[in-house]
Structures are given as structure tokens and as C-alpha cells.
Motif scaffolding. Structure first.
Motif, PDB file in Angstrom:
ATOM      1  N   GLU A   1      28.343  14.897 -66.202  1.00 42.56           N
ATOM      2  CA  GLU A   1      28.779  13.487 -66.617  1.00 42.56           C
ATOM      3  C   GLU A   1      27.404  12.661 -65.754  1.00 42.56           C
ATOM      4  OE1 GLU A   1      32.478  12.991 -64.520  1.00 42.56           O
ATOM      5  OE2 GLU A   1      32.845  15.036 -64.903  1.00 42.56           O
TER       6      GLU A   1
ATOM      7  N   GLY B   1      26.395   7.998 -65.388  1.00 41.85           N
ATOM      8  CA  GLY B   1      26.842   6.874 -65.433  1.00 41.85           C
ATOM      9  C   GLY B   1      25.904   5.906 -64.817  1.00 41.85           C
TER      10      GLY B   1
ATOM     11  N   ARG C   1      28.028  14.462 -56.661  1.00 43.44           N
ATOM     12  CA  ARG C   1      27.583  13.178 -57.227  1.00 43.44           C
ATOM     13  C   ARG C   1      26.180  13.073 -56.807  1.00 43.44           C
ATOM     14  NH1 ARG C   1      30.679   7.761 -56.954  1.00 43.44           N
ATOM     15  NH2 ARG C   1      29.006   6.144 -56.358  1.00 43.44           N
TER      16      ARG C   1
ATOM     17  N   HIS D   1      38.696   7.148 -60.166  1.00 46.98           N
ATOM     18  CA  HIS D   1      38.386   7.270 -61.497  1.00 46.98           C
ATOM     19  C   HIS D   1      39.713   6.699 -62.443  1.00 46.98           C
ATOM     20  CE1 HIS D   1      34.494   9.385 -61.117  1.00 46.98           C
ATOM     21  NE2 HIS D   1      35.196   9.942 -60.002  1.00 46.98           N
TER      22      HIS D   1
ATOM     23  N   VAL E   1      31.152   5.865 -66.565  1.00 48.93           N
ATOM     24  CA  VAL E   1      30.783   7.293 -66.750  1.00 48.93           C
ATOM     25  C   VAL E   1      31.007   8.092 -67.980  1.00 48.93           C
ATOM     26  CG1 VAL E   1      30.954   9.732 -65.724  1.00 48.93           C
ATOM     27  CG2 VAL E   1      31.009   7.620 -64.415  1.00 48.93           C
TER      28      VAL E   1
END
Length: 263
Positions: free
Chosen positions: A28, A30, A84, A209, A259
């Protein structure tokens, strides 16, 4: 600074390329952005006007490793953790506020504080581990308009550039500089410094999220970042003489993000 940034950036993207080759991992990407409240030696501690006015802005790009999306092994780690990685930039203009800078009537010292200005710019590169305790990642991915709260912990290397000045004149002179900043500190000639450097920091955050659609999330997070240096803002009064300035610099970043799922 450029040499260090180049090395760390190459390591950062080499890691991303290696893990991307693993078929069980989904990816992912973002963007994040939002206000940054800098807690430093500028201004009065626990003062509302200091906290509000010494606020800058940050922006960054993020990449998530999702262990759940392509995995048939529904382990607790896969269903509740993401890694992340982040490259971000923030900049803050800093001034003195509070009782000592806003004395009425004004004194020479209060004017020296009020008319001193700092600028701090940071490039941050690092990793965080996100833990979502309440909802499995698979369940979140399959439920539109759902929320997945999380907490995070990580580390970053930050490259900083500071600039201290005064509209009264040359900083470092007795006419333009508050006396406490003329005392030698931490190997420096004065308790201020215009310099570039690299420091490590620890990050801790809380956020959520929001599932916008099958392949898109929104996020909001409050993140605390604690540096292992007190020179990030350009000020570091001698702690043996001025114990009220004993804490290292730190900041709070309230950021919002978008994202997109690549897999």
C-alpha cells in the motif's frame, strides 16, 4: 548531510525492493500531511500561546507492508500488524511566547526574546510497526466504511537544518541575544547554533484507518516524535546553569492521509 541522506535512502528503497519480491506480501502506498507542533526551547513550557504558535507543517509519502492480504496463514501477527516505511519533511518557524517574552512594560530581555526567531527543517526516514488490536486486517479490507484503530511504534533518522536570527541585530552579540544563550553549552560556543546535522528519534502514535473503498483508505494519526538531541530547534541552553531547559526537543504531528492498495 547529503552523503548520509543518500546512503540511508538507498538502504530504504533496497529494503522495499527485497520485500516486494515476496509473494505473500501486499503493498500500500499513500501520502500524509498536517500540522506539526514543535516542543522546544523556544517559548514558555506548558504555555498555550507557545504551543499554538510554534506550529509548522509536514508532508510525507508512506508505504505499508500488508502480511494479511495475500496470505493463507491467518496468524495473529498477519491479521493485526503492518510495517510502515516513511519519507517525510516538516518545517517550523519558532518564536518566544509566554510570560518572559511578553512582559508589560517591555524590558531589554523581553525584547531580545520576542525578536529572536528560529527556523527548523527536518527530513525524516524510518520505519513503524502498526498494531490494530480491535479488528482483523482481512475483516477491515472486506468492510467498506469501517474503522480500524491502531497504535504504532518506530524509529527514524532525521536530517535537520536550523537557523537562529534576531531583528535586533547580529545573533551572538550582547545587544541582540538574551544572556542565557551566550553561555557555552554542550561543546558549542553559545547556547544557540545555526547548523545541519543528523539525529535518531523514536516515534509513537495512535490513529485509525477508514475504509473508503475496496482499494482506498483514509487515515488520521497523532504521532509523538522524540529526538536524541536538543539542537533540533537551534537552541540548547547550558543544562547545568539553566535546568528548566533539560528536555530534548520533541514534536507532535497530527496528520491526515490517503492510502491506495497496489495489490
Amino acid at each position: 548531510m547529503i552523503k548520509h541522506l543518500t546512503i540511508v535512502t538507498l538502504l530504504f528503497f533496497s529494503f522495499s525492493v527485497i520485500v516486494k519480491a515476496q509473494s505473500t506480501l501486499a503493498h500500500e502506498v499513500g501520502v500524509i500531511f498536517g500540522p506539526v507542533a514543535f516542543q522546544s526551547d523556544f517559548g514558555q513550557r506548558h504555555d498555550f500561546s507557545t504551543n499554538i504558535n510554534n506550529t509548522g507543517f509536514g508532508i510525507g509519502i508512506v508505504h505499508f507492508l500488508n502480511f494479511s492480504y495475500n496470505s493463507n496463514h491467518k496468524t495473529y501477527f498477519n491479521e493485526h500488524f503492518k510495517v510502515r516505511s516513511e519519507l517525510s519533511y516538516n518545517r517550523t518557524q519558532l518564536n518566544h511566547f509566554g510570560e518572559w517574552a511578553e512582559k508589560k512594560p517591555a524590558t531589554v530581555g523581553s525584547e531580545q526574546l520576542r525578536l529572536m526567531e528560529g527556523k527548523s527543517s527536518l527530513v525524516n526516514l524510518g520505519l513503524q510497526l502498526e498494531y490494530s488490536p480491535f479488528m482483523k486486517i482481512h475483516d477491515f479490507e472486506n468492510t467498506d466504511h469501517s474503522f480500524s484503530p491502531y497504535i504504532s511504534l518506530g524509529t527514524q533518522i532525521s536530517f535537520y537544518a536550523t537557523n537562529i536570527s534576531s531583528s535586533l541585530g547580529q545573533i551572538g552579540t550582547t545587544e541582540a541575544t538574551f544572556p542565557k544563550y551566550l553561555v557555552p553549552s554542550d561543546g558549542h560556543q553559545y547556547g544557540f547554533s545555526n547548523e545541519n546535522g543528523a539525529v535518531w528519534s523514536v516515534t509513537s502514535g495512535i490513529g485509525t484507518h477508514f475504509k473508503l473503498s475496496e482499494m482506498q483508505d483514509l487515515l488520521v494519526e497523532a504521532r509523538f516524535q522524540f529526538y536524541n538531541s536538543d539542537w533540533i530547534d537551534g537552541l540548547n541552553p547550558n543544562k547545568d546553569v539553566f535546568p528548566e531547559n533539560k528536555a530534548n526537543d520533541w514534536q507532535v504531528w497530527l496528520h491526515f492521509g490517503y492510502v491506495f492498495y497496489l495489490n
